[in-house]
Motif scaffolding. Structure first.
Motif, PDB file in Angstrom:
ATOM      1  N   GLU A 190      -7.884 -66.612  35.715  1.00 10.44           N
ATOM      2  CA  GLU A 190      -8.713 -66.364  36.892  1.00 10.44           C
ATOM      3  C   GLU A 190     -10.108 -65.886  36.511  1.00 10.44           C
ATOM      4  O   GLU A 190     -11.063 -66.085  37.260  1.00 10.44           O
ATOM      5  N   GLU A 191     -10.222 -65.222  35.355  1.00  6.17           N
ATOM      6  CA  GLU A 191     -11.520 -64.658  34.983  1.00  6.17           C
ATOM      7  C   GLU A 191     -12.482 -65.715  34.459  1.00  6.17           C
ATOM      8  O   GLU A 191     -13.678 -65.429  34.280  1.00  6.17           O
ATOM      9  N   LEU A 192     -11.999 -66.923  34.213  1.00  7.32           N
ATOM     10  CA  LEU A 192     -12.873 -67.979  33.694  1.00  7.32           C
ATOM     11  C   LEU A 192     -13.744 -68.551  34.810  1.00  7.32           C
ATOM     12  O   LEU A 192     -13.276 -68.785  35.923  1.00  7.32           O
ATOM     13  N   SER A 193     -14.991 -68.781  34.501  1.00  4.66           N
ATOM     14  CA  SER A 193     -15.892 -69.400  35.471  1.00  4.66           C
ATOM     15  C   SER A 193     -15.608 -70.899  35.538  1.00  4.66           C
ATOM     16  O   SER A 193     -15.023 -71.477  34.609  1.00  4.66           O
ATOM     17  N   PRO A 194     -16.011 -71.567  36.639  1.00  2.56           N
ATOM     18  CA  PRO A 194     -15.820 -73.021  36.715  1.00  2.56           C
ATOM     19  C   PRO A 194     -16.443 -73.767  35.549  1.00  2.56           C
ATOM     20  O   PRO A 194     -15.897 -74.758  35.066  1.00  2.56           O
ATOM     21  N   GLN A 195     -17.582 -73.271  35.061  1.00  2.00           N
ATOM     22  CA  GLN A 195     -18.225 -73.940  33.936  1.00  2.00           C
ATOM     23  C   GLN A 195     -17.369 -73.825  32.669  1.00  2.00           C
ATOM     24  O   GLN A 195     -17.205 -74.795  31.916  1.00  2.00           O
ATOM     25  N   ASN A 196     -16.798 -72.625  32.439  1.00  2.00           N
ATOM     26  CA  ASN A 196     -15.915 -72.452  31.279  1.00  2.00           C
ATOM     27  C   ASN A 196     -14.654 -73.301  31.419  1.00  2.00           C
ATOM     28  O   ASN A 196     -14.175 -73.886  30.440  1.00  2.00           O
ATOM     29  N   CYS A 197     -14.101 -73.359  32.630  1.00  2.00           N
ATOM     30  CA  CYS A 197     -12.914 -74.184  32.869  1.00  2.00           C
ATOM     31  C   CYS A 197     -13.209 -75.645  32.550  1.00  2.00           C
ATOM     32  O   CYS A 197     -12.398 -76.336  31.923  1.00  2.00           O
ATOM     33  N   ASP A 217     -13.066 -75.956  41.012  1.00  2.00           N
ATOM     34  CA  ASP A 217     -13.033 -74.873  40.036  1.00  2.00           C
ATOM     35  C   ASP A 217     -12.322 -75.274  38.746  1.00  2.00           C
ATOM     36  O   ASP A 217     -12.389 -74.559  37.752  1.00  2.00           O
ATOM     37  N   ARG A 239      -9.348 -75.133  37.768  1.00  2.00           N
ATOM     38  CA  ARG A 239      -8.377 -74.154  37.250  1.00  2.00           C
ATOM     39  C   ARG A 239      -6.989 -74.749  37.106  1.00  2.00           C
ATOM     40  O   ARG A 239      -6.290 -74.475  36.135  1.00  2.00           O
TER      41      ARG A 239
END
Length: 740
Positions: A25-32, A56, A58
């Protein structure tokens, strides 16, 4: 390789998405998005497709191409039916895939096989750390918190069918032709083959074992009920027939374990998992020194067994402290239940008086229903506290097992199972051992066993099925009231596809994305708990201990166990279908370490029943009265109780008889184990056939290699004798190209 007529299409539809990855959940959409792209690059090499379901990114759906599944099936030697050949089945070989029945159809791989093969492909995604040691990418990302969950997607249509088969008549072939008995068996027992096809053999073996256990309980139930019905004026304390029931249960246990071995090998052979073994990968948490492997010559992490001895010692010490705390709690509740007399070292007056005459929890024979209900309160509290202690020790055991630094998941799981079983068995059995071998009171022992059966059965249904389902519904209701946003910020019918539609080179072709219904079912699965098989096995193994360890005190235990087992079968089927996520479809050939635990309890039961015959009850005195004397003893409640005591000079004979009988029974049961083969005849023939085929294939391989080497040698000799041989290798190559 030419494609067959059924291989024209390799499109991936919504139903082909077998696995779900959930990023943290802590990951940003860009990191995902970055992690998904990296997973795609690695997955393309293996034939895996990763499709995020929203903006997102995820929640990611995972599918594999047919070719990737086929190649992986060949690697694990998955048995599939052959169109022609001397044998009906054979290990799948992708290059001759057209020789297998049903190749190219959607149902060629069973649901459990598709799930297992996809998971194996996920585990094949490797990375290399800075030390040059390879690791499994998915498990490392889980360990680092990048991936929150990895689980197979539920097919809710299939789970609904299985649930219906678990509660209503199925008409399976093995039940047909039995009339009413077939109908009854179909309702009572589990659809084991259907469970195996969907959940895999590891889950199916639990239900098969529980079915087998329930069926085998019919014999001791009939004998025990007959003893109870025709008991006359006898009790479990002085009945002359109960020692024979104890002997019957001991021999029944030996036969039950051996015939289960045969049944397990029968299932494993028919399911093609007789030689199955889990693919063991190094745990991300495993630590040690980097060395060059003496086997592969590559860098590996090494941790010697010598360095693990202090870790085991620490784990043992912490477990002893936890067992001591559990023992103190057990002593307090035994006082509250009225099982501790004043001379006992664990007697606590302010608690024991609550169960003495005039106390709040005291129950006499003339009390009504309300007082009997009040008298059950200490038992319910005891069971609740045991449940809480078990939950607490679960986290302690997981921490201790992590500290022990096991190399593989299999070693880690076995160590965790042993710790948790020892603690929970101590909680469940210690009070019974105290009553049986310190208080020497078989009447109280029987009363405690009855209480445990009733309370545990209600607790199982409430804690495993009803409570989790209610919590799921309540959580969904609260989320809808506060309009909590879903994991994906787009609606289910607007599933987001990857931005790059380019097809990878491993056989992917463009196919439909997951359907909105498929994505919705995945979001439902996310709210569910993981399925943990330990609790299911633990309850049934503890019940096996109630039946065998204390057979002399409670002949009705097998009959009550049948009722409890039927309830357990239905509640477990309900839990798998509606409460838990779909578990990984691991391949298994038996019930694993639990078989060894059953044997340990069985061996211990020989000792406990012999000791109860000689020391706890008056059963030996009924048969050999000259070895005992009777003494009247006025108890604290005013009643006069007649107790037995060893006659002067006869104690040595009682001890000799008890332990001599125990050794004889050990020897006889050992002979039973040795005399009965662990595999049925047809399975032994099948094993011998496979070994013969493997030996012949190996011989053919060596002959082929020898012929190939001889041909290469002849070709080299002929080339060296040719006129162009003096021109050097460049001239030879040039001449060869000119001639060709």
């Amino acid at each position: 390789m030419r494609r067959g007529k059924n291989e024209k299409k390799q499109e991936l539809t919504g139903s082909d998405f077998e696995y779900v990855l959930v990023l943290g959940e802590e990951l940003s959409p860009q990191n995902c998005r970055g992690y998904v792209e990296n997973l795609r690059k690695e997955g393309d090499k293996l034939g895996l497709r990763f499709v995020p379901t929203g903006d997102d990114w995820r929640v990611i759906m995972v599918a594999a191409t047919v070719e990737a599944l086929g190649r992986q099936a060949e690697q694990i030697s998955l048995l599939k039916p052959l169109i022609r050949g001397l044998q009906p089945t054979g290990p799948f070989v992708y290059e001759i895939r057209q020789d297998f029945v049903g190749w190219g159809s959607q149902g060629f791989f069973l649901p459990c096989e598709r799930s297992h093969l996809t998971y194996m492909l996920l585990l094949n995604m490797k990375g290399i750390d800075i030390s040059g040691v390879p690791y499994v990418l998915i498990t490392r990302l889980e360990h680092d918190g990048v991936i929150e969950a990895v689980f197979p997607a539920h097919d809710h249509v299939e789970t609904k069918k299985l649930l219906q088969k678990s509660f209503f008549r199925r008409g399976e072939s093995e039940r047909d032709g039995l009339g009413f008995l077939g109908d009854l068996a179909s309702v009572v027992f589990s659809p084991v083959n259907g469970i195996r096809e969907y959940y895999g053999s590891e889950v199916a073996f639990y239900f098969a074992w529980l079915d087998f256990f329930t069926l085998w309980l019919l014999a001791p139930s009939l004998v025990g009920f007959s003893l109870w019905y025709f008991r006359g004026e006898y009790t479990v304390d002085d009945s002359p027939y109960i020692p024979f029931f104890s002997l019957f249960v001991i021999f029944w246990s030996a036969l039950y374990i051996k015939y289960w071995d045969r049944q397990a090998s029968d299932f494993a052979c028919r399911w093609g998992t007789l030689d199955a073994a889990r693919k063991e990968s190094i745990r991300p948490q495993f630590e040690g020194e980097i060395r060059t492997s003496p086997i592969t010559g590559k860098p590996e992490i090494y941790f010697s067994a010598y360095h693990r001895i202090p870790l085991y010692t620490f784990s043992f010490a912490v477990t002893l402290v936890a067992l001591g705390i559990a023992g103190i709690v057990m002593g307090l509740f035994l006082n509250l239940e009225g099982y501790v007399h004043k001379d006992s070292p664990i007697y606590v007056p302010w608690l024991a008086k609550r169960a003495e005459p005039g106390g709040f929890f005291f129950v006499s024979d003339n009390d009504g229903l309300w007082q009997n209900i009040v008298g059950m309160v200490p038992v319910v509290l005891h069971s609740s506290v045991i449940l809480g202690l078990n939950t607490l020790y679960r986290y302690i055991a997981e921490w201790l097992t992590e500290v022990e630094n096991h190399r593989t998941e299999h070693e880690h799981e076995d160590s965790l199972i042993i710790k948790r079983f020892l603690f929970e068995a101590f909680d469940c059995y210690m009070a019974l051992f105290y009553i049986a071998f310190y208080e020497l009171n078989p009447i109280h022992l029987r009363k405690e066993l009855i209480s445990l059966y009733c309370v545990d059965s209600l607790r199982r249904v409430a804690c495993e099925c009803a409570l989790p389902l209610v919590l799921q519904k309540a959580t969904a209701l609260v989320d809808s009231l506060i309009q909590k946003p879903p994991l994906s910020n787009k609606k289910d019918d607007n599933v987001r596809l990857p931005d790059d539609p380019q097809e990878p080179s491993t056989g992917h072709v463009s196919g439909a994305p997951p359907s909105s219904g498929h994505v919705a079912s995945v979001l439902v699965d996310l709210s569910r708990d993981e399925y943990e098989q330990f609790d299911d096995y633990m309850e049934m193994v503890i019940e096996f201990g109630y039946i065998t360890l204390f057979a002399a005190a409670f002949p009705l235990a097998p009959l009550l166990s049948i009722i409890c087992n039927v309830v357990e079968l239905k509640s477990d089927a309900f839990k798998l279908s509606l409460v838990c996520r779909r578990p990984h479809a691991h391949r298994a050939r038996d019930i694993g370490i639990w078989r060894g635990i059953l044997v340990t309890i069985f061996v211990l039961s020989i000792m406990t029943n012999c000791m109860m015959f000689g020391f706890t009850t008056e059963q030996m005195m009924v048969w050999i009265p000259s070895w005992f004397e009777l003494e009247k003893d006025k108890k604290w409640d005013g009643h006069v109780q007649v107790d037995q005591h060893l006659a002067k000079g006869k104690g040595r004979f009682v001890v000799l008889l008890v332990f001599g009988l125990e050794h004889i029974l050990m020897l006889l049961c050992g002979m039973i184990f040795a005399a009965i083969p662990s595999h049925p005849g047809w399975v032994r023939v099948d094993i011998a056939r496979r070994e013969h085929q493997a030996e012949q294939a190996l011989k053919k391989l060596f002959v082929f290699k020898d012929e190939e080497a001889l041909e290469s040698k002849r070709s080299t000799t002929a080339t060296s004798a040719s006129p162009t041989s003096t021109s050097g290798p460049i001239t030879r190559s040039s001449s060869s190209r000119t001639r060709s």
